[in-house]
Motif scaffolding. Sequence first.
Motif, short mmCIF file in Angstrom:
data_model
loop_
_atom_site.label_atom_id
_atom_site.label_comp_id
_atom_site.label_asym_id
_atom_site.label_seq_id
_atom_site.Cartn_x
_atom_site.Cartn_y
_atom_site.Cartn_z
N PRO A 1 19.85 -21.99 -13.62
CA PRO A 1 20.33 -21.05 -14.62
C PRO A 1 19.33 -19.94 -14.91
CG PRO A 1 19.56 -23.07 -15.67
CD PRO A 1 19.49 -23.30 -14.18
N GLY A 2 19.84 -18.79 -15.29
CA GLY A 2 18.98 -17.70 -15.72
C GLY A 2 19.00 -17.57 -17.24
N ARG A 3 18.25 -16.62 -17.74
CA ARG A 3 18.21 -16.37 -19.18
C ARG A 3 18.60 -14.91 -19.44
NH1 ARG A 3 12.40 -17.38 -21.21
NH2 ARG A 3 11.92 -16.27 -19.25
N VAL A 4 19.33 -14.69 -20.53
CA VAL A 4 19.70 -13.34 -20.96
C VAL A 4 19.03 -13.08 -22.29
CG1 VAL A 4 21.59 -11.81 -21.63
CG2 VAL A 4 21.91 -13.45 -19.76
N LEU A 5 18.06 -12.14 -22.29
CA LEU A 5 17.27 -11.87 -23.48
C LEU A 5 17.25 -10.38 -23.79
CD1 LEU A 5 14.17 -14.14 -22.65
CD2 LEU A 5 16.14 -14.72 -24.08
N PHE A 6 17.13 -10.05 -25.06
CA PHE A 6 17.02 -8.66 -25.50
C PHE A 6 15.58 -8.21 -25.33
CE2 PHE A 6 16.74 -5.42 -28.97
CZ PHE A 6 17.61 -4.49 -28.39
N ASP A 7 15.40 -6.99 -24.80
CA ASP A 7 14.05 -6.53 -24.49
C ASP A 7 13.34 -5.90 -25.68
OD1 ASP A 7 15.27 -4.08 -24.76
OD2 ASP A 7 15.05 -3.47 -22.67
N GLY A 8 14.00 -5.84 -26.83
CA GLY A 8 13.36 -5.27 -28.01
C GLY A 8 13.56 -3.78 -28.16
N PHE A 9 14.21 -3.16 -27.18
CA PHE A 9 14.44 -1.72 -27.23
C PHE A 9 15.96 -1.44 -27.27
CE2 PHE A 9 10.23 -2.24 -25.38
CZ PHE A 9 9.49 -1.35 -26.13
N VAL A 10 16.58 -1.32 -26.10
CA VAL A 10 18.02 -1.02 -26.08
C VAL A 10 18.79 -1.91 -25.11
CG1 VAL A 10 17.73 1.38 -26.80
CG2 VAL A 10 17.64 0.81 -24.36
N ASN A 11 18.11 -2.67 -24.24
CA ASN A 11 18.80 -3.38 -23.18
C ASN A 11 18.65 -4.89 -23.28
OD1 ASN A 11 19.81 -1.13 -21.54
ND2 ASN A 11 17.66 -0.69 -21.11
N TRP A 12 19.68 -5.58 -22.81
CA TRP A 12 19.62 -7.01 -22.53
C TRP A 12 19.28 -7.18 -21.06
CZ3 TRP A 12 20.49 -10.94 -26.14
CH2 TRP A 12 20.91 -10.52 -27.40
N ARG A 13 18.41 -8.15 -20.74
CA ARG A 13 17.92 -8.29 -19.37
C ARG A 13 18.01 -9.74 -18.89
NH1 ARG A 13 15.41 -3.66 -17.72
NH2 ARG A 13 14.99 -2.13 -19.36
N VAL A 14 18.02 -9.87 -17.56
CA VAL A 14 18.12 -11.17 -16.93
C VAL A 14 16.73 -11.66 -16.53
CG1 VAL A 14 19.13 -12.49 -15.03
CG2 VAL A 14 20.42 -10.60 -16.06
N PHE A 15 16.39 -12.89 -16.95
CA PHE A 15 15.08 -13.47 -16.64
C PHE A 15 15.25 -14.85 -16.01
CE2 PHE A 15 14.29 -10.56 -20.16
CZ PHE A 15 13.17 -9.88 -19.73
N SER A 16 14.22 -15.22 -15.25
CA SER A 16 14.16 -16.56 -14.67
C SER A 16 13.71 -17.55 -15.73
CB SER A 16 13.19 -16.57 -13.49
OG SER A 16 12.92 -17.90 -13.08
N GLN A 17 14.06 -18.82 -15.53
CA GLN A 17 13.56 -19.88 -16.42
C GLN A 17 12.07 -20.11 -16.21
OE1 GLN A 17 15.11 -21.45 -18.77
NE2 GLN A 17 17.27 -21.04 -18.43
N ASN A 18 11.54 -19.62 -15.09
CA ASN A 18 10.14 -19.88 -14.75
C ASN A 18 9.17 -18.85 -15.31
OD1 ASN A 18 10.98 -22.12 -13.20
ND2 ASN A 18 11.39 -20.78 -11.43
N GLY A 19 9.70 -17.74 -15.85
CA GLY A 19 8.78 -16.73 -16.36
C GLY A 19 9.51 -15.46 -16.77
N PRO A 20 8.74 -14.49 -17.31
CA PRO A 20 9.33 -13.23 -17.78
C PRO A 20 9.59 -12.25 -16.64
CG PRO A 20 6.98 -13.20 -18.20
CD PRO A 20 7.29 -14.55 -17.62
N TYR A 21 10.39 -12.64 -15.70
CA TYR A 21 10.76 -11.78 -14.57
C TYR A 21 12.16 -12.18 -14.12
CZ TYR A 21 9.59 -15.96 -11.84
OH TYR A 21 9.55 -17.24 -11.34
N PRO A 22 12.93 -11.40 -13.42
CA PRO A 22 12.64 -10.03 -12.98
C PRO A 22 12.94 -8.98 -14.05
CG PRO A 22 14.76 -10.70 -12.14
CD PRO A 22 14.21 -11.91 -12.85
N GLY A 23 13.71 -9.34 -15.10
CA GLY A 23 13.96 -8.37 -16.18
C GLY A 23 14.98 -7.31 -15.83
#
Length: 335
Positions: free
Chosen positions: A198-220
């Motif tokens: 599974p991936g993660r969907v997180l808000f970047d704190g500015f204007v966009n929601w981004r896709v991240f790996s469970q293993n770290g803050p990438y690829p965004g």
Amino acid sequence: KTASKVLHARDSGCTCTMIYVDLATAKLTVAHVGDTRAALGSRTPPSKSSKQQQQQQQQQQQQQQQQQKKDSTSSSSSSSATVSGASCSSSTDAGKDGVEEKQQQTQHQQQQQTQRSQQQQQQQQLQQQVQNQKQQTEEEETAQSPVSDSPVDSSDKEKEAVLPGSTHGPNVSTEDLTIDHKPELEIEKKRIESADPPGRVLFDGFVNWRVFSQNGPYPGLNMSRALGDIIAHKEAGLIAVPDTRTILLRPPADEGTEKPRPMLLTCSDGVWEFLTTDEAFELVIDESETDPHILANRLALEAWDRWMLDTENDVSDDITVVLFDIHRALDAATK
């Protein structure tokens, strides 16, 4: 050289929109991945009821203008008579006449203001009537048009469309052919978070929601589907499966009605960040200008200006505009 291509594919995802137009059958097929949006727009002639409303409005305007001219002429005559009479009077009478003249002018100004207010109210009522009639006509046409409520159909089932989408102006109609593949969309977020792994969907704190790996803050990545970005495909639930849709560019059902003049816009997200679909077509559907290069450049410059205004001349995303005059192509194919 090969290593740099592999590195680019691993770290970067790109959007892709492919469009095929069959001029012989007037069918358009779009396959889409990412956030490059494709949309149709057309300027169609007004319906018979709209024409009648416009004619009535023009007649009322002409009658009002004629009445204003008559009122102005009669006012000038009475004013002239007052002045000439005052010139033959004594100084005391002239003073009285001057006061009376000012009173008459004040009354006349008040009458004009009242007339203007009444005219404005009549215009507003007429515009409301035209708008109500237009809305009723659109609702009837939409009810008769076999168009899916969903903006995108991922199957190969053919859809028909007569551009019934959101409208901007009396004779402009637009419809989005694609949906922006953003991770915050409920269906995309659910798919990403239930992927394997599974991936993660997180808000970047500015204007966009981004896709991240469970293993770290990438690829965004701020897209839920893309070509390339191998890491996101392997670890964050990204896919490259396109949404596809086929529509039939058919003429109106009513006989004697002119055909719509469809135009196709495909633009990168640098355009759609600050312009709606309606606003974009208002810039490129121009009866006084037919050169597609000028129209496409007009839209690109408007997007650029809005980026500069928002970022204080600091940064702009990629801005690409592709404009296709389908009406010309279909017209040429039938000759």
